[in-house]
Scaffold this active site. Structure first.
Site, PDB file in Angstrom:
ATOM      1  N   ARG A   1      29.897 -28.687  18.407  1.00 18.72           N
ATOM      2  CA  ARG A   1      29.208 -27.632  17.652  1.00 18.72           C
ATOM      3  C   ARG A   1      29.818 -27.416  16.257  1.00 18.72           C
ATOM      4  O   ARG A   1      29.888 -26.283  15.773  1.00 18.72           O
ATOM      5  CB  ARG A   1      29.213 -26.316  18.429  1.00 18.72           C
ATOM      6  CG  ARG A   1      28.539 -26.384  19.782  1.00 18.72           C
ATOM      7  CD  ARG A   1      27.031 -26.360  19.617  1.00 18.72           C
ATOM      8  NE  ARG A   1      26.325 -26.217  20.879  1.00 18.72           N
ATOM      9  CZ  ARG A   1      25.772 -25.083  21.287  1.00 18.72           C
ATOM     10  NH1 ARG A   1      25.831 -24.019  20.556  1.00 18.72           N
ATOM     11  NH2 ARG A   1      25.139 -25.048  22.428  1.00 18.72           N
TER      12      ARG A   1
ATOM     13  N   ARG B   1      27.494 -21.671  13.244  1.00 15.94           N
ATOM     14  CA  ARG B   1      27.600 -20.323  12.662  1.00 15.94           C
ATOM     15  C   ARG B   1      28.968 -19.958  12.098  1.00 15.94           C
ATOM     16  O   ARG B   1      29.079 -19.004  11.346  1.00 15.94           O
ATOM     17  CB  ARG B   1      27.165 -19.290  13.703  1.00 15.94           C
ATOM     18  CG  ARG B   1      25.661 -19.222  13.850  1.00 15.94           C
ATOM     19  CD  ARG B   1      25.275 -18.472  15.100  1.00 15.94           C
ATOM     20  NE  ARG B   1      25.678 -19.241  16.273  1.00 15.94           N
ATOM     21  CZ  ARG B   1      25.334 -18.925  17.512  1.00 15.94           C
ATOM     22  NH1 ARG B   1      24.629 -17.851  17.752  1.00 15.94           N
ATOM     23  NH2 ARG B   1      25.719 -19.675  18.521  1.00 15.94           N
TER      24      ARG B   1
ATOM     25  N   ARG C   1      20.598 -21.065   7.411  1.00 13.80           N
ATOM     26  CA  ARG C   1      19.931 -20.617   8.637  1.00 13.80           C
ATOM     27  C   ARG C   1      19.081 -19.371   8.399  1.00 13.80           C
ATOM     28  O   ARG C   1      18.028 -19.198   9.037  1.00 13.80           O
ATOM     29  CB  ARG C   1      21.007 -20.359   9.709  1.00 13.80           C
ATOM     30  CG  ARG C   1      20.539 -19.835  11.043  1.00 13.80           C
ATOM     31  CD  ARG C   1      19.803 -20.873  11.849  1.00 13.80           C
ATOM     32  NE  ARG C   1      19.314 -20.327  13.105  1.00 13.80           N
ATOM     33  CZ  ARG C   1      18.189 -19.631  13.236  1.00 13.80           C
ATOM     34  NH1 ARG C   1      17.414 -19.421  12.195  1.00 13.80           N
ATOM     35  NH2 ARG C   1      17.819 -19.179  14.429  1.00 13.80           N
TER      36      ARG C   1
ATOM     37  N   ASP D   1      19.329 -29.993  19.063  1.00 16.22           N
ATOM     38  CA  ASP D   1      19.706 -29.329  20.308  1.00 16.22           C
ATOM     39  C   ASP D   1      19.256 -30.178  21.487  1.00 16.22           C
ATOM     40  O   ASP D   1      18.302 -30.952  21.370  1.00 16.22           O
ATOM     41  CB  ASP D   1      19.078 -27.936  20.403  1.00 16.22           C
ATOM     42  CG  ASP D   1      19.798 -27.090  21.437  1.00 16.22           C
ATOM     43  OD1 ASP D   1      20.815 -26.473  21.091  1.00 16.22           O
ATOM     44  OD2 ASP D   1      19.360 -27.089  22.609  1.00 16.22           O
TER      45      ASP D   1
ATOM     46  N   TYR E   1      17.728 -25.650  32.349  1.00 17.03           N
ATOM     47  CA  TYR E   1      16.965 -24.755  31.454  1.00 17.03           C
ATOM     48  C   TYR E   1      15.484 -24.731  31.830  1.00 17.03           C
ATOM     49  O   TYR E   1      14.830 -23.695  31.764  1.00 17.03           O
ATOM     50  CB  TYR E   1      17.147 -25.186  29.994  1.00 17.03           C
ATOM     51  CG  TYR E   1      18.558 -24.895  29.514  1.00 17.03           C
ATOM     52  CD1 TYR E   1      18.915 -23.625  29.077  1.00 17.03           C
ATOM     53  CD2 TYR E   1      19.537 -25.877  29.532  1.00 17.03           C
ATOM     54  CE1 TYR E   1      20.211 -23.344  28.671  1.00 17.03           C
ATOM     55  CE2 TYR E   1      20.839 -25.607  29.127  1.00 17.03           C
ATOM     56  CZ  TYR E   1      21.160 -24.341  28.700  1.00 17.03           C
ATOM     57  OH  TYR E   1      22.445 -24.060  28.310  1.00 17.03           O
TER      58      TYR E   1
HETATM   59  O1  CP3 Z   1      27.150 -29.300  15.516  1.00 17.06           O
HETATM   60  C1  CP3 Z   1      26.690 -29.727  16.591  1.00 17.06           C
HETATM   61  O2  CP3 Z   1      27.383 -29.852  17.624  1.00 17.06           O
HETATM   62  C2  CP3 Z   1      25.269 -30.221  16.642  1.00 17.06           C
HETATM   63  C3  CP3 Z   1      24.298 -29.293  17.092  1.00 17.06           C
HETATM   64  C4  CP3 Z   1      24.178 -28.852  18.545  1.00 17.06           C
HETATM   65  C5  CP3 Z   1      23.582 -27.619  18.867  1.00 17.06           C
HETATM   66  N1  CP3 Z   1      23.455 -27.555  20.226  1.00 17.06           N
HETATM   67  C6  CP3 Z   1      23.149 -26.624  17.876  1.00 17.06           C
HETATM   68  C7  CP3 Z   1      22.829 -25.250  18.283  1.00 17.06           C
HETATM   69  C8  CP3 Z   1      24.467 -29.510  19.748  1.00 17.06           C
HETATM   70  C9  CP3 Z   1      25.145 -30.852  19.980  1.00 17.06           C
HETATM   71  C10 CP3 Z   1      23.994 -28.675  20.816  1.00 17.06           C
HETATM   72  C11 CP3 Z   1      24.080 -29.049  22.243  1.00 17.06           C
HETATM   73  C12 CP3 Z   1      23.736 -28.053  23.257  1.00 17.06           C
HETATM   74  N2  CP3 Z   1      22.762 -27.098  23.222  1.00 17.06           N
HETATM   75  C13 CP3 Z   1      24.327 -28.018  24.560  1.00 17.06           C
HETATM   76  C14 CP3 Z   1      25.366 -28.990  25.086  1.00 17.06           C
HETATM   77  C15 CP3 Z   1      26.723 -28.783  24.527  1.00 17.06           C
HETATM   78  C16 CP3 Z   1      27.383 -27.484  24.937  1.00 17.06           C
HETATM   79  O3  CP3 Z   1      27.654 -26.695  24.001  1.00 17.06           O
HETATM   80  O4  CP3 Z   1      27.623 -27.278  26.115  1.00 17.06           O
HETATM   81  C17 CP3 Z   1      23.725 -26.970  25.261  1.00 17.06           C
HETATM   82  C18 CP3 Z   1      24.037 -26.533  26.677  1.00 17.06           C
HETATM   83  C19 CP3 Z   1      22.725 -26.386  24.409  1.00 17.06           C
HETATM   84  C20 CP3 Z   1      21.767 -25.292  24.740  1.00 17.06           C
HETATM   85  C21 CP3 Z   1      21.797 -24.173  23.767  1.00 17.06           C
HETATM   86  N3  CP3 Z   1      21.378 -24.233  22.440  1.00 17.06           N
HETATM   87  C22 CP3 Z   1      22.212 -22.830  24.006  1.00 17.06           C
HETATM   88  C23 CP3 Z   1      22.731 -22.315  25.338  1.00 17.06           C
HETATM   89  C24 CP3 Z   1      22.053 -22.111  22.814  1.00 17.06           C
HETATM   90  C25 CP3 Z   1      22.302 -20.643  22.584  1.00 17.06           C
HETATM   91  C26 CP3 Z   1      23.734 -20.335  22.513  1.00 17.06           C
HETATM   92  C27 CP3 Z   1      24.272 -20.590  21.146  1.00 17.06           C
HETATM   93  O5  CP3 Z   1      25.168 -21.410  20.996  1.00 17.06           O
HETATM   94  O6  CP3 Z   1      23.770 -19.934  20.235  1.00 17.06           O
HETATM   95  C28 CP3 Z   1      21.567 -23.018  21.836  1.00 17.06           C
HETATM   96  C29 CP3 Z   1      21.256 -22.708  20.425  1.00 17.06           C
HETATM   97  C30 CP3 Z   1      21.979 -23.490  19.373  1.00 17.06           C
HETATM   98  N4  CP3 Z   1      22.137 -24.844  19.395  1.00 17.06           N
HETATM   99  C31 CP3 Z   1      22.566 -22.983  18.179  1.00 17.06           C
HETATM  100  C32 CP3 Z   1      23.105 -24.077  17.492  1.00 17.06           C
HETATM  101  C33 CP3 Z   1      23.800 -24.070  16.167  1.00 17.06           C
HETATM  102  C34 CP3 Z   1      22.547 -21.539  17.714  1.00 17.06           C
HETATM  103  C35 CP3 Z   1      21.187 -21.167  17.220  1.00 17.06           C
HETATM  104  C36 CP3 Z   1      21.154 -20.377  15.944  1.00 17.06           C
HETATM  105  O7  CP3 Z   1      21.840 -20.698  14.945  1.00 17.06           O
HETATM  106  O8  CP3 Z   1      20.362 -19.443  15.919  1.00 17.06           O
END
Ligand code: CP3
Length: 352
Positions: A35, A39, A48, A85, A162
């Site tokens: 990640r 943020r 964003r 994502d 999910y």
């Molecule tokens: O920089 C990176 O790593 C690349 C981007 C990336 C995101 N999600 C961006 C994201 C990657 C590789 C993921 C993978 C992801 N997404 C996983 C597997 C890795 C892990 O962290 O376990 C999972 C389980 C998800 C599902 C997911 N996406 C959730 C549960 C959420 C909400 C929680 C959160 O982190 O906000 C997301 C949203 C998400 N994916 C955001 C980002 C930057 C936040 C959204 C926002 O900015 O509004």
């Protein structure tokens, strides 16, 4: 004449992650952060703000390119990861996905029956995920040979969680209910996700992704026997099929809180396995002398003073000395993390 000299061709300017992912001991250690585009970076938050929906943000190749490169420039990581994502597969499959502040992903029409599983749409990734493939091409052009680009997809079990739960879940009770009481529906769902995931990862590699990661974050909710029976056949199919389609592309696996499943993960066909921070790294390294790992600093270490971050990072380096290893956190960097702390972690990996 020194005929025994091995000439190592350096593929990337920062080669550490690439070499370790190829199971070679890098000349210099490589690090990326789960990640890493997100943020905690003010430049991310600024971009964003322009989008209400996270999915719209992910669908703009120019924005995705900019965000993907931010941590490479800002903190000096040795790999970029596609900004996207694991859930982008859901809308093409026919599920309604949105992201809500503080709540995470919400699927308005979760799957609860075999009939609903049968109604999922067939996905042509070249068409419905064209925006991701276009982003990969633009990112590769922008990166040049600086660092490798990681593409990724979720593991079938985590993506299924999910789709069935309708969002994030503490117990995965709905998914396990389907698994135990309607195995036919569960298998059919896993089979469909597996097929799309293979196509999607293959397409990412062909579009230019150098390394691929299968993120099965929630596999650790299962015991070894259930993992072996219900999940291993599908995840291992993903690894086998993508390896055949993309033989030169290293494949990584990540799961959180799942070191009890390492015997199974080590048979998946992954080039490297991600570890979270709960396991004893020394024991794991001893038990798997030929396996490359990734990780495993506790993400909360980055809330400590810089001196503590440095000390814990040096200790991690010492523990993996002599092993090919991909340095990383044990899970995603938290949004409240100070940028300087992330940079201190990366700088300490790079120090002499
Ligand atoms: O920089 C990176 O790593 C690349 C981007 C990336 C995101 N999600 C961006 C994201 C990657 C590789 C993921 C993978 C992801 N997404 C996983 C597997 C890795 C892990 O962290 O376990 C999972 C389980 C998800 C599902 C997911 N996406 C959730 C549960 C959420 C909400 C929680 C959160 O982190 O906000 C997301 C949203 C998400 N994916 C955001 C980002 C930057 C936040 C959204 C926002 O900015 O509004």
């Amino acid at each position: 004449m020194n005929s025994n000299k091995i000439i190592s061709i350096k593929k990337f300017e920062r080669n550490g992650v690439w070499e370790a992912a190829n199971r070679r001991l890098p000349a210099e250690p490589g690090v990326w952060i789960m990640r890493q585009a997100g943020r905690y970076l003010p430049q991310y938050r600024k971009l964003r703000e322009k989008f209400q929906q996270f999915m719209d943000f992910c669908a703009e190749p120019d924005i995705v390119t900019e965000v993907t490169l931010q941590p490479v420039d800002a903190i000096g990581v040795d790999a970029a990861i596609l900004f996207s994502d694991i859930l982008v597969l859901l809308p093409p499959l026919g599920l309604s996905l949105s992201f809500h502040e503080g709540k995470g992903p919400v699927i308005a029409n979760p799957l609860r029956s075999e009939q609903q599983v049968q109604q999922l749409k067939a996905v042509d990734v070249q068409d419905s995920l064209a925006y991701v493939l276009q982003s990969i091409k633009q990112i590769k052009a922008a990166l040049g040979t600086r660092v490798p680009l990681l593409g990724f997809a979720g593991g079938p079990f985590t993506v299924a969680s999910y789709m069935v739960e309708g969002g994030s879940s503490k117990e995965l009770a709905q998914l396990k209910k389907m698994m135990f009481s309607d195995p036919k529906a569960f298998h059919s769902l896993m089979d469909k996700i597996t097929t799309v995931t293979i196509d999607y990862l293959t397409a990412q590699s062909r579009a230019g992704a150098d390394i691929l990661v299968v993120m099965d974050s929630w596999a650790g909710y299962l015991n070894p026997e259930d993992y072996q029976n219900f999940v291993f056949p599908f995840t291992s199919k993903v690894f086998q099929a993508v390896k055949i389609a993309c033989p030169d592309c290293p494949l990584l696996h990540y799961a959180n809180g799942a070191s009890s499943l390492l015997p199974q993960f080590s048979q998946l066909g992954a080039d490297a396995l991600g570890l979270d921070w709960r396991c004893d790294l020394r024991e794991v390294l001893q038990s798997y002398p030929n396996q490359v790992f990734q990780g495993n600093l506790d993400p909360c270490t980055l809330f400590a003073p810089v001196k503590t971050i440095q000390a814990k990072t040096r200790q991690l380096k010492q523990r993996v000395e002599g092993r090919a290893h991909i340095f990383n956190l044990g899970h995603g960097i938290l949004p409240q993390t100070p940028v300087d702390a992330a940079k201190a972690f990366v700088d300490t990996i790079h120090e002499g």
